[in-house]
Design a protein around this motif. Structure first.
Motif, PDB file in Angstrom:
ATOM      1  N   THR A   1      -3.233   7.558   5.845  1.00  0.00           N
ATOM      2  CA  THR A   1      -3.550   6.175   5.478  1.00  0.00           C
ATOM      3  C   THR A   1      -4.257   6.033   4.135  1.00  0.00           C
TER       4      THR A   1
ATOM      5  N   MET B   1      -3.381  -1.512  19.488  1.00  0.00           N
ATOM      6  CA  MET B   1      -2.755  -0.232  19.148  1.00  0.00           C
ATOM      7  C   MET B   1      -3.525   0.924  19.760  1.00  0.00           C
TER       8      MET B   1
ATOM      9  N   ASN C   1       0.876  -1.171   0.000  1.00  0.00           N
ATOM     10  CA  ASN C   1       0.000   0.000   0.000  1.00  0.00           C
ATOM     11  C   ASN C   1       0.915   1.223   0.000  1.00  0.00           C
TER      12      ASN C   1
ATOM     13  N   LYS D   1      -7.250   6.276   3.720  1.00  0.00           N
ATOM     14  CA  LYS D   1      -8.514   5.591   3.997  1.00  0.00           C
ATOM     15  C   LYS D   1      -9.678   6.583   3.896  1.00  0.00           C
TER      16      LYS D   1
ATOM     17  N   ILE E   1     -12.370   2.954  17.626  1.00  0.00           N
ATOM     18  CA  ILE E   1     -11.302   2.553  16.706  1.00  0.00           C
ATOM     19  C   ILE E   1     -11.679   2.921  15.274  1.00  0.00           C
ATOM     20  N   TYR E   2     -12.944   2.788  14.937  1.00  0.00           N
ATOM     21  CA  TYR E   2     -13.397   3.160  13.592  1.00  0.00           C
ATOM     22  C   TYR E   2     -13.136   4.647  13.339  1.00  0.00           C
TER      23      TYR E   2
ATOM     24  N   GLY F   1      -9.259   5.366  13.443  1.00  0.00           N
ATOM     25  CA  GLY F   1      -8.566   4.718  12.330  1.00  0.00           C
ATOM     26  C   GLY F   1      -7.421   3.821  12.745  1.00  0.00           C
ATOM     27  N   HIS F   2      -7.321   3.458  14.051  1.00  0.00           N
ATOM     28  CA  HIS F   2      -6.263   2.536  14.476  1.00  0.00           C
ATOM     29  C   HIS F   2      -6.500   1.156  13.873  1.00  0.00           C
ATOM     30  N   SER F   3      -5.414   0.440  13.595  1.00  0.00           N
ATOM     31  CA  SER F   3      -5.516  -0.863  12.930  1.00  0.00           C
ATOM     32  C   SER F   3      -6.061  -1.946  13.846  1.00  0.00           C
ATOM     33  N   THR F   4      -5.669  -1.906  15.122  1.00  0.00           N
ATOM     34  CA  THR F   4      -6.090  -2.950  16.056  1.00  0.00           C
ATOM     35  C   THR F   4      -6.495  -2.323  17.389  1.00  0.00           C
TER      36      THR F   4
END
Length: 419
Positions: free
Chosen positions: A289, A399, A130, A291, A389-390, A393-396
């Motif tokens: 990101t 994190m 990416n 995103k 988290i949504y 934008g954290h991946s997990t």
């Protein structure tokens, strides 16, 4: 000016030529040698290579050797032109020769994969699955330049296969001598390790010690604004702020209720807003990101928009924003002493800044990131973590929890609220 010469350095009757690179930098002469696979006889090299001969065998040998030497010479000189002088070492030269004879190709691109760590950064950025954002690329470039300075300091090329325990110790000692904080060293080395692991997936040799290399994790001091402190900022009398500070104050409040990075919320415009089922949503693409995000607007944000006739505050530079919100928080009397990290100039007029952790006024520790962390910290436990988290934008989840400084003990205590 760089020059290349070939030498016969063996006592045997037949052997491989040695190539020698000579260059001068700041009046200092450097001389590096490496082995080639150009095999010749001692008799030919010392007596026949430059002599005109009617002997076809000798003539053909002269053509062969001249062609091979010319190819190697051009390879070295071309590589020299695109490499910083401090990166030129004996290992660098031998690596170029070895790659010429045994090139490692990427099937998709047919491009030689670097085995030098600093050079691999360019390959990593170019072929990352990416493609990284401008923000990430800048982060990689900063670390790459730091490694270049380290390579110059150690006077030895950094090969990917040499990233081992000894390298970790040398890198750590160098960074400490440059007054980098332990957390910065830990973060940078983790990035180096990630780069090396990526290289391993491309077939590049790595150290057997690589996977076990790490630094003890130090917990960073996370500064965020509580709801009461945000309220104090909201209640600042307009007469106490200039128009620029009022503009920054509104951005600060927006950031505390949207959970986005400054690179994203500072680009917000009314055109990004849409109404669905009576709710205001804002859609944008995260700069870091790439995103695409759709985030609901908190009533506090809508209040600011209504105050400004439906418009967001005007955009300002990150530097000005950082400076202004410190003043805003000072006016709001957020001057309690707290422990945190702040960039301090290492010496007067040096222009070199390093993070120093100690006690400061809270307003002096506030930066553009405080709103995002405030959102995550303040709404943790009241909004389901999945939703938070949504938005952030954290991946997990791991994190995210690390971001807001939650330990296993904190989680255990919060679970008791459900018993």
């Amino acid at each position: 000016m760089a020059t290349v010469h070939f030498l016969y350095r063996s006592v045997r009757e037949k052997s491989f030529l040695e190539v020698r690179l000579q260059h001068t930098e700041n009046t200092i002469k450097y001389l590096w040698s490496a082995k080639t696979k150009i095999e010749v006889s001692k008799t030919f090299w010392t007596k026949q290579r430059d002599v005109k001969s009617r002997d076809v065998t000798i003539s053909n040998e002269q053509t062969r050797v001249k062609g091979l030497c010319s190819t190697i010479e051009n390879l070295i000189l071309d590589s020299f032109k695109t490499t910083t002088p401090e990166a030129i070492t004996k290992e660098w030269l031998q690596t170029k020769i070895d790659l010429y004879y045994n090139p490692k190709k990427n099937d998709a691109t047919a491009e030689t994969i670097p085995i030098n760590l600093i050079e691999y950064f360019d390959y990593y950025i170019k072929y990352k699955e990416n493609y990284p954002s401008d923000v990430l690329i800048r982060k990689y470039r900063v670390l790459q330049k730091k490694l270049m300075r380290f390579q110059t300091h150690r006077n030895k090329a950094i090969l990917i296969k040499d990233v081992n325990k000894r390298f970790k110790l040398e890198f750590s000692e160098y960074c400490e001598s440059q007054q980098y904080s332990r957390i910065t060293i830990q973060r940078d080395f983790a990035e180096v390790k990630t780069i090396c692991i990526d290289a391993r997936t491309k077939g590049i040799e790595t150290s057997l010690e690589l996977d076990k290399l790490s630094f003890p994790r130090l917990k960073a001091t996370n500064i965020f604004l509580t709801f009461d402190e945000i309220k104090a900022i909201e209640n600042i009398e307009k007469s106490k702020l200039t128009d620029s500070l009022e503009n920054a104050k509104d951005w600060l409040i927006i950031s505390c209720y949207c959970g986005q990075r400054v690179s994203d919320f500072m680009r917000f415009t009314a055109d990004m807003i849409r109404i669905e089922n009576g709710k205001s949503l804002i859609e944008f693409t995260q700069k870091k990101t790439n995103k695409i995000m759709t985030v609901p607007l908190h009533p506090k944000i809508i209040e600011i928009l209504n105050k400004r006739s439906g418009a967001f505050p005007y955009a300002i530079s990150d530097q000005k924003y950082n400076d202004y919100i410190k003043t805003v928080c000072e006016v709001a009397e957020l001057t309690q002493i707290v422990n945190g990290s702040k960039k301090i100039e290492t010496a007067p007029k040096s222009g070199i800044y390093r993070k120093v952790t100690k006690d400061y006024r809270k307003c002096d520790l506030v930066s553009s990131h405080v709103g995002r962390r405030s959102f995550a910290s303040n709404f943790y436990g009241t909004i389901p973590t999945t939703y938070l988290i949504y938005v952030t934008g954290h991946s997990t989840e791991a994190m995210f929890l690390s971001y807001i400084g939650k330990s296993n003990k904190d989680l255990a205590l919060e679970i008791t609220n459900y018993f």
